[in-house]
Design a protein around this motif. Structure first.
Motif: not given
Length: 128
Positions: A10-17, A22-29, A41-48
């Motif tokens: 989670t800490a590493l993903c917060t550095t993605l800038a 940002s809103a998807h970090i928990p689902v990515l982890v 996760c793909i469903k969430a990303l496809s709605n972004t």
């Protein structure tokens, strides 16, 4: 995945800038530790709606997930994955980053485009 590993990822993903991710970090982890969560996760990303430039760190996290999703048996997951890839590709400004990180996705997108029963995949493949 242990709680320490989740905290670290989670800490590493917060550095993605990338504010779009940002809103998807928990689902990515969660996806990293549990491959069964790839479709959600793909469903969430496809709605972004992605608007920020997509850089190497973001692709380093996303490409392994996208490869998994391209190989999913569900045509719906495959379709959504191609949509996500299409959206991301348009926002990669550095050609070196594109060549390095996006090339592993080409075979999967081609395979799906050739066998897809849904027209938007073929269109995304042409754009890609």
């Amino acid at each position: 995945m242990s709680s320490a590993a989740i905290k670290c990822a989670t800490a590493l993903c917060t550095t993605l800038a990338n504010p779009d991710l940002s809103a998807h970090i928990p689902v990515l982890v969660k996806c990293m530790s549990n491959p069964d969560s790839v479709p959600a996760c793909i469903k969430a990303l496809s709605n972004t709606t992605f608007v920020a430039e997509v850089t190497a760190p973001a692709l380093a996290v996303l490409v392994p997930l996208l490869i998994r999703a391209l190989n999913d048996r569900s045509m719906e997951v495959q379709r959504r994955t191609v949509v996500v890839i299409d959206n991301l590709v348009k926002l990669v400004r550095d050609p070196t980053v594109a060549a390095t990180y996006l090339s592993p996705l080409v075979d999967g997108v081609e395979k799906i485009a050739k066998g897809a029963a849904f027209p938007e995949v073929g269109l995304a493949y042409i754009i890609y």
